[in-house]
Write an enzyme that holds these catalytic residues in place. Sequence first.
Site, PDB file in Angstrom:
ATOM      1  N   ASP A  44       1.945  77.826  -1.677  1.00  0.00           N
ATOM      2  CA  ASP A  44       1.605  79.124  -2.243  1.00  0.00           C
ATOM      3  C   ASP A  44       1.834  78.964  -3.754  1.00  0.00           C
ATOM      4  O   ASP A  44       2.477  78.004  -4.193  1.00  0.00           O
ATOM      5  CB  ASP A  44       2.535  80.196  -1.643  1.00  0.00           C
ATOM      6  CG  ASP A  44       2.336  81.555  -2.268  1.00  0.00           C
ATOM      7  OD1 ASP A  44       3.339  82.262  -2.500  1.00  0.00           O
ATOM      8  OD2 ASP A  44       1.174  81.937  -2.549  1.00  0.00           O
ATOM      9  N   ASP A  77       2.299  82.033  -6.505  1.00  0.00           N
ATOM     10  CA  ASP A  77       3.225  83.014  -7.089  1.00  0.00           C
ATOM     11  C   ASP A  77       4.569  82.927  -6.403  1.00  0.00           C
ATOM     12  O   ASP A  77       4.669  83.081  -5.192  1.00  0.00           O
ATOM     13  CB  ASP A  77       2.665  84.438  -6.915  1.00  0.00           C
ATOM     14  CG  ASP A  77       1.363  84.647  -7.680  1.00  0.00           C
ATOM     15  OD1 ASP A  77       0.337  84.955  -7.044  1.00  0.00           O
ATOM     16  OD2 ASP A  77       1.376  84.480  -8.911  1.00  0.00           O
TER      17      ASP A  77
END
Lengths: 301, 358
Positions: free
Chosen positions: A24, A26
């Site tokens: 991922d 963020d």
Amino acid sequence: MAPKLLSSSNFKSLFDSVDTFLFDCDGVIWKGDTLIDGVSQTLDLLRSKGKNIVFVTNNSMKSRRQFAEKFRSLGLTSVTQDEIFCTSFAAAMYLKANNFPKDKKVYAIGGAGILEELQLAGFTGLGGPEDGEKKAQWKSNCLFQHDKTVGAVVVGLDPNINYYKLQYGTLCVRENPGCLFIATNRDAVGHMTDLQEWPGAGCMVAAMCGSTEREPIVVGKPATFMMDFLIQKFGTETSRMCMVGDRLDTDVLFGQNAGCKTLLVLSGCTSESNLLDESNKIEPDYYTSMVSDITKLMDSP
Amino acid sequence: MLNRTLVSSSSVSLLPNSKPFFSVKNLSGFRSSSFSGGFIRRINHKPLCVMTPNLTPRAMAAQQLENADQLIDSVETFIFDCDGVIWKGDKLIEGVPETLDMLRAKGKRLVFVTNNSTKSRKQYGKKFETLGLNVNEEEIFASSFAAAAYLQSINFPKDKKVYVIGEEGILKELDLAGFQYLGGPDDGKKQIELKPGFLMEHENDVGAVVVGFDRYFNYYKIQYGTLCIRENPGCLFIATNRDAVTHLTDAQEWAGGGSMVGALVGSCQREPLVVGKPSTFMMDYLSDKFGIEKSQICMVGDRLDTDILFGQNGGCKTLLVLSGVTSISMLESPENKIQPDFYTSKISDFLSLKAANV
């Protein structure tokens, strides 16, 4: 089974059983526009050991090309566009995979990234950021017009959300026969700035659910749509993949739904107490404080 | 139909260590109860936000109204919805003034209950006047009024503020009730720049966020409301109504309050207290205020999932009119689970059916 803290006793078995790491972005790679410490060295180390790396993000504000630019601006120059799977790309791919007709249009409530990906896939997009300037009129003889050839409305994070866009999207979904309602993702909040959380795409999507009385097709995590592309790209079993993320109800659930191993990092929106709290039902295989722990554990005897 | 479930304790996320700082009244009844815990305990009573069709759906199909006199004589009060019943946009529906006059001449009490929150009761009074209708401000109950009345009913402290995501009607009613407010249409002009180091501040003494139909909706308001609800202990999240669409103009549908409320539900992951139809708050308020038995009331509306459900939840007789958003095929569709007692094309049928029986 309770999540295991990643340590020198279990690291090797995880590392040897995984060919592809899915990250991922963020809260894992960066926070807002600031790179998290040690990420660059860790990615280089994984590549040098022959591991595949991809980035799977629910963010739909940018296109893959714009994300690649962000990676470059943060010094992660080895990341290429085709290693990035963002939901702007996923929405366009969903339409392609479902043979969305080229003579139909797509109305976008969200960032420029969605329009760019639609265009790259050969579709005609309407709306996007410029509709943030538009205002509706409500006089007796004034009809709010909408394009009757819109066959899909794609909704993602939109910090320029306004009534005009909600009304346009609502009319398309309610009145254009067969119009699809697609959500890039449904994250309730996100760290759009480093100092606090802000409403996520889940907010815009729920606004549209409220007026259309319909549930959307979701292309982002935890739905496994993006996984189909990854499987095709690497030709490996999902059991030989590890999803590394900071959010339980999107990243970890996505990994679990697809049959991957899962590693939660605590450098983003989830704390150790959130993870270990009784009310939490989503348990990753492993957890650790941040991505650079991989480098520390690789170096330790 | 709507795809939402009744509020259950498992779907409400409780703020850690939050306690309401005042006693919170059960929305389906006017009786007061104090709770020292959070919202979860309150939900063990009747549901606060009834969105799915009534749990005991009427088995009998709606009857077409034939004997208007019998219905009129069997009740003391008529509650009318406005959009699609009295007017459509800014146009009066045919035969309405004569019908209302006839009912008044028969000694019936008339009340107007609308989910529209853009105007205050006073402003609605002016709309009725402009259309040539003899209606008193005291007979009008808009959801803007309902929000203020709800806060009054729970003794919302006057030193706490209310953040409003909605239009002028809500602000006017809060003002009349003596509450301090922030937000409203002016916040529609506020912009944000999502950049490093930017922090949105919010007032810690906001004790309630009221959300309704808002044509000036934007990200600033969503974030402000979300911060209050999430971070101010015991902050209430109140919705004037959750109508998906509304007839702002007579020519078409417009995204309704359900959209703005949906957005806040999406970011806060909490369900609101709904004061408008089909929640029975306004029904309980009226029955208390006028001292009427609910069996003596007939609810007349054009919308099944707000008006008719409101009437049924309140234990009243219900009459659906087809002069608004609902057509006969929608009423008779196998997917429709809400059956009013009666249906007719428009309220002036009270006169024509009456004439036919003479």
